[in-house]
Design an enzyme around this catalytic site. Structure first.
Site, PDB file in Angstrom:
ATOM      1  N   ILE A 161       0.833  -1.202   0.000  1.00  0.00           N
ATOM      2  CA  ILE A 161       0.000   0.000   0.000  1.00  0.00           C
ATOM      3  C   ILE A 161       0.868   1.252   0.000  1.00  0.00           C
ATOM      4  CG2 ILE A 161      -1.746   1.313   1.263  1.00  0.00           C
ATOM      5  CD1 ILE A 161      -2.718  -1.402   2.395  1.00  0.00           C
ATOM      6  N   ARG A 175      -4.925   0.944  10.932  1.00  0.00           N
ATOM      7  CA  ARG A 175      -5.641   0.472  12.109  1.00  0.00           C
ATOM      8  C   ARG A 175      -5.783   1.624  13.105  1.00  0.00           C
ATOM      9  NH1 ARG A 175      -7.339  -3.072   9.556  1.00  0.00           N
ATOM     10  NH2 ARG A 175      -7.370  -5.335  10.000  1.00  0.00           N
ATOM     11  N   ASP A 227      -9.983   6.537   8.297  1.00  0.00           N
ATOM     12  CA  ASP A 227     -10.890   5.462   7.888  1.00  0.00           C
ATOM     13  C   ASP A 227     -11.029   4.423   8.989  1.00  0.00           C
ATOM     14  OD1 ASP A 227     -12.470   4.035   5.797  1.00  0.00           O
ATOM     15  OD2 ASP A 227     -10.861   2.548   5.980  1.00  0.00           O
ATOM     16  N   GLU A 259     -14.643   0.691  16.916  1.00  0.00           N
ATOM     17  CA  GLU A 259     -15.430   0.612  15.684  1.00  0.00           C
ATOM     18  C   GLU A 259     -16.671  -0.243  15.903  1.00  0.00           C
ATOM     19  OE1 GLU A 259     -12.919  -0.742  12.495  1.00  0.00           O
ATOM     20  OE2 GLU A 259     -11.655   1.042  12.560  1.00  0.00           O
ATOM     21  N   HIS A 261     -14.284   2.779   7.842  1.00  0.00           N
ATOM     22  CA  HIS A 261     -13.458   1.586   7.611  1.00  0.00           C
ATOM     23  C   HIS A 261     -13.860   0.884   6.307  1.00  0.00           C
ATOM     24  CE1 HIS A 261     -10.903  -1.686   9.788  1.00  0.00           C
ATOM     25  NE2 HIS A 261     -10.628  -1.617   8.498  1.00  0.00           N
TER      26      HIS A 261
END
Length: 310
Positions: free
Chosen positions: A149, A226, A250, A255, A274
């Site tokens: 990424i 994360r 994100d 969560e 997310h």
């Protein structure tokens, strides 16, 4: 083959997930907290928002595989090994999706797209428009974590004329347009800091009060990795007091993000739920579930799984 999926999904998403798996597989989808009644009969567990630990594994009798997405901080790999359960993630499967989402957030922030979109839709007088924005060309981005990424984000930035700094203790060589630096130097020089590392004991709360003091007071922090990498109360304070310029997030420490979270009220923050790794919408990524299917088929055939963790 009994597959147990734990997470927050709509019925439409569940239908799309089922379409990826062969007929004859028994697919059960439950919300976190409801898995206890089903895990004992499961052959495969795909967990979101739950901890796969000694306690949970002690309730299983048939489990053969714990399959996660890219991140696996919620899975006790040693406990899986002890119980003779294979564990695997899906490293790299969503790299393009997350990198694109990361760059979209950066563009949206500097072009002030959320504000301008809301302004136009609220029917306000454009003669009274006042807002802040900036060009990306010539800015400096600091990328922490140069895996699949991080490298993709670096290539996008280079194409836009952004200077790229990178930090990754496991990477000694990178593309010639990435300048490898120590973390403190990166934090000091970067206009944008984006994080692409796994969550573990070393990276938990990597960003806290001390970290924010090293950053520019105009810097943008982006996290699509994360939530636990950032100490959220310290981030809120830094955003409210101007220690950093803004954030694009994100992922979160809790969560789903609580409705009362202060992050939802800050104008210098862009939030998404997310979904960076779910480019097909409705928290769904076909490529991800095709990867899961192939790993499950490998387990059924007694073969090795891809991206094994134990």
């Amino acid at each position: 083959m009994k597959i147990l999926i734990v997470g927050y999904y709509t019925q439409e998403t569940i239908s799309r997930i089922r379409e990826v798996f062969p007929e004859g597989w028994e697919i059960t989808v439950v919300r976190p907290g409801e898995e206890g009644d089903y895990v004992q009969e499961a052959d495969v567990l795909i967990p979101e928002h739950i901890q796969v630990d000694e306690t949970l594994l002690g309730k299983t009798s048939r489990l053969k595989l714990v399959q996660t997405g890219a991140g696996y901080d919620n899975v006790d790999i040693a406990a899986c090994t002890k119980h003779r359960v294979k564990a695997a993630n899906a490293a790299g499967v969503n790299a393009d999706a997350v990198a694109e989402h990361t760059f979209a957030m950066i563009l949206g922030y500097f072009k002030n797209l959320p504000f301008l979109d809301a302004f136009m839709k609220q029917g306000k007088d454009e003669k009274n428009l006042s807002y802040h924005g900036a060009e990306l060309k010539g800015k400096t981005i600091g990328i922490i974590g140069l895996g699949a990424i991080g490298r993709r984000v670096a290539s996008y930035c280079y194409a836009m004329g952004i200077r790229v700094l990178g930090h990754d203790p496991f990477v000694k060589e990178c593309a010639d347009y990435v300048t490898l630096t120590e973390l403190d130097e990166l934090l000091e020089k970067a206009d944008i800091v984006t994080v692409h590392v796994y969550l573990n004991d070393e990276t938990r709360h990597m960003f806290s009060k001390e970290t924010f003091q090293k950053m520019k007071n105009t810097a943008l922090l982006v996290n699509t990795a994360r939530g636990g990498i950032i100490c959220q109360p310290d981030l809120v304070e830094a955003l409210k007091t101007g220690k950093i310029g803004g954030a694009c997030l994100d992922v979160f420490e809790e969560e789903p993000l609580p409705l009362e979270s202060e992050l939802r009220k800050l104008s210098n923050v862009i939030l998404t739920p997310h979904t960076a790794g779910m480019p097909d919408g409705l928290k769904f990524h076909k490529t991800r579930y095709e990867f899961f299917r192939k790993n499950i088929e490998a387990v059924m055939a007694g073969e090795e799984v891809k991206s094994a963790l134990n």
